[in-house]
Write an enzyme that holds these catalytic residues in place. Structure first.
Site, PDB file in Angstrom:
ATOM      1  CG  LEU A 153      15.302 -21.430 -62.116  1.00 36.74           C
ATOM      2  CD1 LEU A 153      15.045 -22.923 -61.974  1.00 36.74           C
ATOM      3  CD2 LEU A 153      14.080 -20.667 -61.647  1.00 36.74           C
ATOM      4  CB  ALA A 255      33.436 -38.267 -62.050  1.00 30.53           C
ATOM      5  N   GLY A 256      30.223 -38.560 -62.518  1.00 30.49           N
ATOM      6  CA  GLY A 256      28.980 -39.268 -62.200  1.00 30.49           C
ATOM      7  C   GLY A 256      28.483 -40.058 -63.386  1.00 30.49           C
ATOM      8  CB  CYS A 263      18.281 -27.469 -68.853  1.00 26.58           C
ATOM      9  SG  CYS A 263      16.850 -26.586 -68.226  1.00 26.58           S
TER      10      CYS A 263
HETATM   11  N1  LIG Z   1      13.524 -26.475 -65.485  1.00 30.79           N
HETATM   12  C1  LIG Z   1      14.636 -25.792 -65.357  1.00 30.79           C
HETATM   13  O1  LIG Z   1      15.459 -26.047 -64.484  1.00 30.79           O
HETATM   14  C2  LIG Z   1      14.939 -24.636 -66.298  1.00 30.79           C
HETATM   15  C3  LIG Z   1      15.982 -23.747 -66.001  1.00 30.79           C
HETATM   16  C4  LIG Z   1      16.219 -22.686 -66.854  1.00 30.79           C
HETATM   17  C5  LIG Z   1      15.443 -22.516 -67.992  1.00 30.79           C
HETATM   18  N2  LIG Z   1      14.445 -23.398 -68.277  1.00 30.79           N
HETATM   19  C6  LIG Z   1      13.613 -23.171 -69.464  1.00 30.79           C
HETATM   20  O2  LIG Z   1      12.354 -22.641 -69.052  1.00 30.79           O
HETATM   21  C7  LIG Z   1      11.322 -23.104 -69.911  1.00 30.79           C
HETATM   22  C8  LIG Z   1      10.225 -23.775 -69.102  1.00 30.79           C
HETATM   23  O3  LIG Z   1      10.779 -24.921 -68.491  1.00 30.79           O
HETATM   24  P1  LIG Z   1      10.021 -25.712 -67.330  1.00 30.79           P
HETATM   25  O4  LIG Z   1      10.958 -26.764 -66.853  1.00 30.79           O
HETATM   26  O5  LIG Z   1       9.468 -24.729 -66.361  1.00 30.79           O
HETATM   27  O6  LIG Z   1       8.818 -26.352 -68.183  1.00 30.79           O
HETATM   28  P2  LIG Z   1       7.535 -27.153 -67.657  1.00 30.79           P
HETATM   29  O7  LIG Z   1       7.256 -28.163 -68.699  1.00 30.79           O
HETATM   30  O8  LIG Z   1       7.761 -27.574 -66.239  1.00 30.79           O
HETATM   31  O9  LIG Z   1       6.360 -26.071 -67.637  1.00 30.79           O
HETATM   32  C9  LIG Z   1       5.790 -25.482 -68.771  1.00 30.79           C
HETATM   33  C10 LIG Z   1       4.355 -25.093 -68.432  1.00 30.79           C
HETATM   34  O10 LIG Z   1       3.830 -24.265 -69.466  1.00 30.79           O
HETATM   35  C11 LIG Z   1       2.457 -24.575 -69.644  1.00 30.79           C
HETATM   36  N3  LIG Z   1       2.030 -24.047 -70.948  1.00 30.79           N
HETATM   37  C12 LIG Z   1       2.411 -24.462 -72.187  1.00 30.79           C
HETATM   38  N4  LIG Z   1       1.792 -23.714 -73.134  1.00 30.79           N
HETATM   39  C13 LIG Z   1       1.033 -22.807 -72.496  1.00 30.79           C
HETATM   40  C14 LIG Z   1       0.156 -21.745 -72.930  1.00 30.79           C
HETATM   41  N5  LIG Z   1      -0.027 -21.472 -74.218  1.00 30.79           N
HETATM   42  N6  LIG Z   1      -0.487 -21.035 -71.979  1.00 30.79           N
HETATM   43  C15 LIG Z   1      -0.327 -21.309 -70.676  1.00 30.79           C
HETATM   44  N7  LIG Z   1       0.490 -22.272 -70.212  1.00 30.79           N
HETATM   45  C16 LIG Z   1       1.173 -23.023 -71.104  1.00 30.79           C
HETATM   46  C17 LIG Z   1       2.396 -26.067 -69.476  1.00 30.79           C
HETATM   47  O11 LIG Z   1       1.097 -26.509 -69.171  1.00 30.79           O
HETATM   48  C18 LIG Z   1       3.386 -26.274 -68.307  1.00 30.79           C
HETATM   49  O12 LIG Z   1       2.742 -26.228 -67.050  1.00 30.79           O
HETATM   50  C19 LIG Z   1      12.008 -24.019 -70.935  1.00 30.79           C
HETATM   51  O13 LIG Z   1      12.296 -23.284 -72.088  1.00 30.79           O
HETATM   52  C20 LIG Z   1      13.275 -24.420 -70.239  1.00 30.79           C
HETATM   53  O14 LIG Z   1      14.306 -24.721 -71.130  1.00 30.79           O
HETATM   54  C21 LIG Z   1      14.169 -24.444 -67.436  1.00 30.79           C
END
Ligand SMILES: NC(=O)c1ccc[n+]([C@@H]2O[C@H](COP(=O)([O-])OP(=O)(O)OC[C@H]3O[C@@H](n4cnc5c(N)ncnc54)[C@H](O)[C@@H]3O)[C@@H](O)[C@H]2O)c1
Length: 434
Positions: A153, A255-256, A263
């Site tokens: 996403l 371009a930007g 990510c």
């Molecule tokens: N943000 C994006 O657009 C996106 C898109 C695709 C994939 N991802 C991947 O998804 C994953 C999460 O990204 P995000 O942006 O949602 O991260 P984020 O930092 O917004 O959220 C992570 C959450 O996990 C919680 N957490 C950590 N350890 C925990 C535990 N043991 N128990 C309960 N809660 C816990 C934290 O408090 C936090 O609220 C990453 O690996 C990221 O690479 C992110």
């Protein structure tokens, strides 16, 4: 299906809300008790269009709840998703798996009955097998399988991306886990969205390869933009001209100021690290990372040129500080390098962003937050368009120019044209690659 979603950040919250909208019973878990309290009160801690309504609807329907009691949520669940952060580990570029492994230990202790433990976080090759080992070691009696289900996403369009994905990728080791995953995604399958079921390692690699490819595409275009500036081509025309080629496609060719966000920087770094660990340097990805740094540095040069070589004593209005529009996410945003450089150079900086202030307040010390671009531009020497929020796409350039001490604009998103800016009274207009 009964689902526990561990981690209620950008990915976990959107995924949990959308799974509940599919009709599943979802409990979203976070160790951040303050976050859970806000969610329980019906408040969405992040800015993501459409999320608040969808969340309220599913809470009201009794399918969605929030807790900081991981053990209770896991005990009830048929599938437990890990959606915690995997930031860059300090010093070596590797993805930091501390949160994933800590969550796995906690999950292990709470498992009851057959459960599929699904990693949604972006994790390096071999992590799902490691999760399996950690759980099996800490709870040898647990009846479980692991699955990899990377998320694609985009923040700002997250709900639509989740509900209408280009594809869903599922990595499994056996049919039993595949069946649970198929049941979870059945609403999408019924609507003909492709679901690719593969092995764990291929699923893990698909996510990194996709992000590295997209970062490469953007960076390639940013490099072409630099050359366009030297030879007199217009990168927007070039992007259109190559994007009409079906093999290239017209997306991700704008371009930007260089890629940022939560990510691409960390995932390219992690892929490069994986390559090094396997004595197979990812030369293209490593070059992309280096060129992206150069692109960012080039943007500062543009700004300095627009200020006659020095920021000292200048008043600069910056429009947009989040890493892209329609999110409040500031992680690795270009503003985090540009704004401190302006302030460090002696400029007074005013900032406008429709959603960025709450996140940005601590990250951008010394700026003055304004709620209106025209107010921010009053007596300013330069306007910098940094994030292409809709609010900045149809500015009254004449009114903006009239407010300024020196009507100059650097448009790092190529929203306007030199012609339109000049016609509106700007004495200087600098875009990217044109
Ligand atoms: N943000 C994006 O657009 C996106 C898109 C695709 C994939 N991802 C991947 O998804 C994953 C999460 O990204 P995000 O942006 O949602 O991260 P984020 O930092 O917004 O959220 C992570 C959450 O996990 C919680 N957490 C950590 N350890 C925990 C535990 N043991 N128990 C309960 N809660 C816990 C934290 O408090 C936090 O609220 C990453 O690996 C990221 O690479 C992110």
């Amino acid at each position: 299906m009964r689902i526990a979603m561990i981690g209620t950040g950008y990915v976990g919250l959107v995924s949990g809300v959308c799974f509940s909208d599919f009709g599943h019973d979802v409990v979203c878990v976070d160790k951040d008790a303050a976050k859970i309290a806000r969610l329980q009160a019906g408040e969405v801690p992040i800015y993501e269009p459409g999320l608040e309504d969808l969340m309220a609807r599913n809470v009201a329907a009794g399918r969605l709840s929030f807790t900081d009691d991981l053990a209770a949520a896991v005990a009830e669940a048929e599938a437990v998703f890990i959606a915690v952060g995997t930031p860059t580990r300090r010093g070596d570029g590797h993805a930091d798996l501390t949160y994933v492994m800590a969550a796995s230990e906690e999950i292990a202790a709470a498992l009851q009955g057959y459960t599929v433990v699904v990693t949604k976080s972006t994790v390096p090759l071999g992590t799902n097998r490691q999760v399996k080992q950690v759980i099996a070691k800490s709870n040898p009696a647990a009846d479980f399988d692991v699955a990899s289900n990377p998320e694609f996403l985009r923040e700002g369009a997250a709900i639509d991306d989740f509900m209408r994905p280009d594809r869903v990728v599922v990595g499994v080791q056996n049919d039993r886990a595949a069946e649970v995953m198929a049941e979870i995604y059945r609403p999408l399958y019924l609507r003909d969205f492709p679901i690719l079921t593969t092995d764990l390692e291929s699923a893990e690699m698909i996510k990194y390869a996709a992000n590295a490819f997209l970062a490469t595409k953007i960076t390639f275009m940013n490099e072409i933009a630099g050359l366009c500036e030297r030879v007199g081509s217009d990168v927007k025309e070039v992007a259109r001209g190559i994007g009409l080629d079906g093999r290239i496609g017209n997306k991700f060719l704008h371009a930007g100021p260089g890629y940022g966000g939560s990510c691409f920087p960390k995932d390219t770094a992690a892929l490069a690290r994986i390559g090094q660990d396997h004595a197979y340097p990812m030369q293209i990805t490593e070059t992309v990372m280096r060129v992206n740094q150069e692109v960012k540095a080039r943007m500062l040069e543009k700004l300095r040129d627009a200020c006659d070589g020095s920021f000292n004593g200048k008043t600069i209005a910056v429009l947009g500080v989040t890493f892209k529009p329609n999110t409040d996410d500031m992680r690795e945003a270009p503003s985090l390098t540009i704004v401190p450089a302006l302030i460090g150079g002696g400029a007074k900086v005013r900032v406008v962003d429709p959603q960025g202030e709450a996140e940005g307040r601590d990250l951008l010390p010394g700026v003055k937050w304004e709620d209106d671009p025209y107010k921010a531009a009053r007596n300013a020497d330069l306007v910098v368009l940094l994030t292409e929020w809709n609010e900045f796409r149809a500015l009254d350039l004449k009114a903006l120019a009239r407010k300024m001490a020196q009507p100059r604009m650097v448009d790092l998103r190529n929203i306007y044209t030199a012609k339109a800016a000049k016609r509106a009274g700007f004495e200087t207009y600098i875009g990217v690659g044109r």
